[in-house]
Design a protein around this motif. Structure first.
Motif, PDB file in Angstrom:
ATOM      1  N   THR A 230       0.854  -1.190   0.000  1.00  0.00           N
ATOM      2  CA  THR A 230       0.000   0.000   0.000  1.00  0.00           C
ATOM      3  C   THR A 230       0.883   1.231   0.000  1.00  0.00           C
ATOM      4  O   THR A 230       1.767   1.376   0.855  1.00  0.00           O
ATOM      5  N   SER A 231       0.677   2.117  -0.977  1.00  0.00           N
ATOM      6  CA  SER A 231       1.494   3.320  -1.090  1.00  0.00           C
ATOM      7  C   SER A 231       0.600   4.545  -1.281  1.00  0.00           C
ATOM      8  O   SER A 231      -0.555   4.433  -1.700  1.00  0.00           O
ATOM      9  N   ALA A 232       1.156   5.726  -0.986  1.00  0.00           N
ATOM     10  CA  ALA A 232       0.379   6.952  -1.113  1.00  0.00           C
ATOM     11  C   ALA A 232       0.107   7.287  -2.569  1.00  0.00           C
ATOM     12  O   ALA A 232      -0.938   7.861  -2.900  1.00  0.00           O
ATOM     13  N   VAL A 233       1.032   6.952  -3.435  1.00  0.00           N
ATOM     14  CA  VAL A 233       0.884   7.184  -4.881  1.00  0.00           C
ATOM     15  C   VAL A 233       1.314   5.910  -5.600  1.00  0.00           C
ATOM     16  O   VAL A 233       2.054   5.084  -5.037  1.00  0.00           O
ATOM     17  N   PRO A 234       0.877   5.704  -6.839  1.00  0.00           N
ATOM     18  CA  PRO A 234       1.291   4.498  -7.566  1.00  0.00           C
ATOM     19  C   PRO A 234       2.807   4.403  -7.685  1.00  0.00           C
ATOM     20  O   PRO A 234       3.491   5.406  -7.908  1.00  0.00           O
ATOM     21  N   LEU A 235       3.344   3.202  -7.525  1.00  0.00           N
ATOM     22  CA  LEU A 235       4.778   2.986  -7.664  1.00  0.00           C
ATOM     23  C   LEU A 235       5.152   2.914  -9.135  1.00  0.00           C
ATOM     24  O   LEU A 235       4.398   2.392  -9.959  1.00  0.00           O
ATOM     25  N   SER A 236       6.326   3.406  -9.453  1.00  0.00           N
ATOM     26  CA  SER A 236       6.834   3.292 -10.818  1.00  0.00           C
ATOM     27  C   SER A 236       7.326   1.876 -11.060  1.00  0.00           C
ATOM     28  O   SER A 236       7.559   1.112 -10.114  1.00  0.00           O
TER      29      SER A 236
END
Length: 271
Positions: free
Chosen positions: A206-212
């Motif tokens: 779970t991350s605050a923004v999409p991971l690259s």
């Protein structure tokens, strides 16, 4: 499962793998047949007890299976079930649980063979997130008063043409034949089975923004090194995870978010 049941299931998994390695066996059809036997034994408690009775010989129980199922399912399915009842089971319910797992595994094997297993893994995870975020949908899918055809129709409207056929079959079986499990627990079990097809573990990230893509690759490599096995990442986005990520592997949570670090610091100051 414990003791005898665990050993019986391990042996059944090996037999299933051997069968589905053959190009002449349709793993998807086998999954449907095993699911129908699962439903039968779940419904017929007396039959289930007879087939797991340690006082009866394995051969006698296998012959009973052949008489009951020989004309209802393929020879492959009947032989697989016969092998199951020859084994010893700690409790009769374990036989039904094993059959259900074998049915799901056969479907996942079909996805593996046609190159869609990764898609199925991702779709199962995304469906679980959709269910957890919608109380109305979860209520509709778990409503005991709703008929099986109604639930199946709802799932077709949600997944038909949008998900792989294997995903739709797995979710439909889970919803229409829950056998006392919660929807979330069932979806989690399916995700684990899918990962095991490639000898992988599952990490929920779970991350605050999409991971690259490079971040995904680095994280996957780091987790694989940490756990000693390839890792499949199920990715979710939550703006509340400020400045970092939270990773859950099984019951273990690796928390790297700024928000949780601040909360922990606050707790230490307060203490």
């Amino acid at each position: 499962m414990n003791g005898a049941s665990r050993e019986a299931l391990a042996a059944a998994r090996e037999r299933l793998d051997a069968l589905t390695d053959s190009t002449s066996v349709d793993a998807g059809s086998l999954a449907d047949e095993l699911a129908s036997v699962t439903a039968l034994l779940h419904r017929e408690v007396g039959l289930r007890r007879v087939l797991t009775d340690p006082a009866q010989t394995g051969e006698a129980k296998a012959q009973l299976v052949q008489r009951l199922l020989g004309t209802q399912v393929s020879g492959t399915a009947a032989d697989l079930v016969s092998g199951l009842v020859r084994s010893r089971w700690s409790q009769s319910r374990d036989l039904v649980d094993a059959l259900e797992e074998l049915a799901d595994t056969a479907d996942l094997t079909a996805a593996e063979k046609n190159g869609t297993l990764d898609d199925v893994e991702d779709e199962l995870f995304r469906f679980g997130r959709i269910v957890s975020s919608s109380t109305e949908l979860r209520a509709a899918l778990t409503d005991r008063k709703a008929t099986t055809p109604a639930k199946a129709a709802l799932l077709r409207s949600l997944l038909g043409g949008r998900a792989k056929p294997v995903t739709e079959r797995l979710v439909t079986r889970l919803v229409t034949a829950a056998r006392g499990r919660s929807l979330e627990t069932g979806l989690e079990s399916l995700s684990k089975l899918a990962a095991e097809r490639r000898n992988r573990m599952v990490a929920v990230v779970t991350s605050a923004v999409p991971l690259s893509d490079p971040q995904k690759q680095r994280l996957g490599a780091a987790l694989a090194k940490l756990y000693g096995r390839p890792m499949h990442l199920n990715l979710d986005v939550d703006p509340g995870v400020v400045g970092g990520i939270q990773v859950q592997v099984g019951d273990e949570i690796i928390n790297g978010s700024i928000a949780d670090r601040l909360a922990e610091a606050g707790r230490r100051l307060a203490g």
